[in-house]
Scaffold this active site. Structure first.
Site: not given
Length: 275
Positions: A134, A147
């Site tokens: 990501s 995250y």
């Protein structure tokens, strides 16, 4: 020529589902996995070879891989590690158990599966491992710390794997999407509600904004793309003789990769604080 085989995790929706259906139509032998029996049933109804695999439960990893290798005569060309979720919340409000659960799904489960796949690829003399990271794997944002940390870990593990597996003719590639329209926000909202006490937090005003963002059916982030855009990068990563080491997908990912190199950290922090 036999079909190229690929195991994909996190296929219940979004990136994993689109990749599984597209690669199947493209002629790959796709093994699509999901952690819920109902999702496995839905995948099978779409004509995919579907398998139960919960990244937090090692026995399901073992069973799924065993079943897949039975169908491929013990070989596997590609692994696409994709299954993950986001745990929102300020780090000071997040129980350590929630952070541990984030790592079980997003990091440790990937490591468990990858370790089992590597000997297969070594024995056959080739293989390719694609990791879906990501933009938050190299740029941090507030209220996404769990995250962030899991994706930073994946980036480090992937870079190390690439060096260690080069002599074995196994390529290791990172996909780095930015905002993509998927079920990610809905899953993140459920995780947020399960672990964060909004009313007792110093961040409750910011949390209300986070809940509004996560409750939206579609991302309100600028330059949001679709799962198709990730699949395009995945296909190049699978089929190129010399795949890129990193595929930066979406404008924010490309932009922040440049800004992180060029800007002083305080300037970058000021920009990210507005996000």
């Amino acid at each position: 020529m036999s079909k190229k085989s690929i195991l994909i995790t996190g296929c219940s929706s979004g990136i994993g589902l689109h990749a599984a259906l597209t690669l199947s139509a493209r002629g790959y032998q796709v093994f699509a996995t999901a952690r819920k029996p109902a999702d496995v049933k839905n995948l099978a109804a779409k004509g995919l070879s579907a398998h139960l695999l919960d990244l937090t439960e090692p026995e399901t990893i073992e069973q799924a891989l065993s079943d897949i290798l039975l169908a491929t005569n013990g070989k596997l060309d590609y692994l696409f590690n994709n299954g993950a979720y986001g745990q929102p919340g300020a780090l000071e409000d997040l129980p350590t158990s929630a952070l541990r659960a984030q790592f079980e799904a997003n990091v440790f489960g990937w490591h468990e599966l990858t370790r089992k796949v590597i000997p297969i690829m070594k024995q056959q003399g080739h293989g390719r491992i694609i990791q879906c990271s990501s933009v938050l794997g190299f740029v941090s944002m507030a209220y996404r710390g769990a995250y962030n940390a899991s994706k930073y870990a994946i980036e480090g593990l992937t870079d190390t794997l690439r060096l260690e597996l080069k002599p074995a003719n196994i390529d290791v590639v990172l996909l780095q999407p930015g905002p993509i329209n998927t079920q990610f926000r809905a899953n993140a909202l459920a995780a947020f509600q399960a672990h964060i006490d909004v009313e007792s937090s110093d961040h409750k005003q910011q949390y209300r904004q986070q809940v509004e963002r996560l409750s939206s059916e579609k991302s309100n982030a600028a330059f949001t793309l679709e799962p198709l855009d990730v699949t395009r990068a995945l296909i190049h990563a699978l089929e190129s003789k010399t795949p890129k080491l990193r595929y930066r997908i979406t404008t924010p990912t490309k932009l922040f990769a440049i800004l992180k190199r060029l800007l002083p950290t305080r300037w970058l922090d000021s920009m990210l604080a507005k996000g």
